[in-house]
Design an enzyme around this catalytic site. Structure first.
Site, mmCIF file in Angstrom:
data_model
loop_
_atom_site.group_PDB
_atom_site.id
_atom_site.type_symbol
_atom_site.label_atom_id
_atom_site.label_comp_id
_atom_site.label_asym_id
_atom_site.label_seq_id
_atom_site.Cartn_x
_atom_site.Cartn_y
_atom_site.Cartn_z
ATOM 1 C CD GLU A 199 -56.002 -2.731 74.114
ATOM 2 O OE1 GLU A 199 -55.164 -4.247 74.084
ATOM 3 O OE2 GLU A 199 -56.239 -2.012 74.152
ATOM 4 C CD GLU A 252 -58.368 -7.881 74.506
ATOM 5 O OE1 GLU A 252 -57.827 -9.016 74.640
ATOM 6 O OE2 GLU A 252 -57.481 -7.065 74.615
ATOM 7 C CG ASP A 267 -55.766 -9.134 78.072
ATOM 8 O OD1 ASP A 267 -56.531 -9.779 76.827
ATOM 9 O OD2 ASP A 267 -55.584 -9.197 79.482
ATOM 10 C CG ASP A 287 -56.822 -3.774 70.994
ATOM 11 O OD1 ASP A 287 -56.749 -5.217 71.008
ATOM 12 O OD2 ASP A 287 -56.305 -3.182 69.945
#
Length: 256
Positions: free
Chosen positions: A38, A114, A42, A111
């Site tokens: 994650e 990502e 991101d 989450d």
């Protein structure tokens, strides 16, 4: 949903399927969870979205580009993409998280999305990750209005009402339909001063609120100009000079 079915939805096939499995694994399920992926995803997502915005909106300055990107990569936006991909059917959650409805929780789904981006980056590099992000975001970017900087309907409605000194809307869940794993929420949005009451549905309360806010914004933008026009007319009527009645004494003097 099987990993194979999800890869078909993504339009990307992993050379290391275990990366996808890890991306779908919540920390409540096992120690081999998706939080590091994650973190990576991101950063990749922010870079890829920035690249797309830079190419699409040549007239926006740095500040506006940053604001559009922030609205496109925030939790709500990621959650809506995750819902479109039906990630809730592929998540690996611990028993407690599963029973508490974690597969519907926006933060968990955002989450996981990502983490999938991070997994693709590790599996095949930045170009493959960017291609996936472009596939997911192009339909969204085509609807972005540069004048609103990609803000969602609830934000736009709130800002519009505040700008005209009208009380903020009220959102109420009035019904839920379907089984626990595929619920549909029905939400009403009320703007009391304008007597606006509309309804929206969605796979989560937030999605239903957004749908209702979009309808409410359409109604409010029709009604507020009419309200302002009436208000101006009333003020003009009150300030217009009234005719002065004749002075009786003056009339008598003139007759003399």
């Amino acid at each position: 949903m099987t990993l194979d079915a999800l890869q078909q939805r993504l339009g990307y096939r992993f050379s290391k399927p275990e990366l996808l499995q890890q991306a779908l694994t919540h920390r409540s399920h096992s120690a081999q969870h998706n939080e590091r992926l994650e973190f990576l995803g991101d950063s990749v997502l922010n870079c890829a979205v920035a690249d797309m915005l830079f190419g699409m909106f040549g007239k926006l300055d740095e500040g506006d580009l940053s604001r559009v990107r922030a609205n496109l990569v925030k939790q709500q936006a990621l959650y809506e993409i995750a819902q479109m991909l039906q990630l809730s059917d592929a998540l690996r959650l611990g028993e407690g998280e599963l029973k508490s409805g974690g597969f519907r929780r926006p933060s968990i789904l955002a989450d996981a999305l990502e983490a999938i981006v991070g997994a693709v980056f590790l599996d095949a590099g930045f170009d493959a990750a960017r291609a996936l992000i472009r596939k997911l975001y192009i339909p969204i970017l085509e609807q972005v209005d540069p004048r609103t900087l990609g803000k969602d309907a609830k934000t736009l409605l709130q800002e519009y009402l505040q700008g005209h000194k009208i009380a903020l809307p009220q959102y109420n869940v009035i019904a839920t339909h379907g089984a626990a794993h595929s619920q549909q929420f029905e939400v009403e949005c009320i703007v009391p001063k304008l007597e606006v009451r509309v309804f929206g549905t969605g796979a989560s309360r937030r999605a239903a609120e957004q749908a209702a806010a979009k309808l409410a914004l359409d109604e409010v933008q029709k009604l507020v100009p009419q309200l302002l026009k009436r208000s101006r007319a009333e003020r003009t009527g009150k300030t217009r000079k009234q005719p002065v009645p004749p002075d009786p004494q003056l009339s008598l003097r003139l007759k003399e």
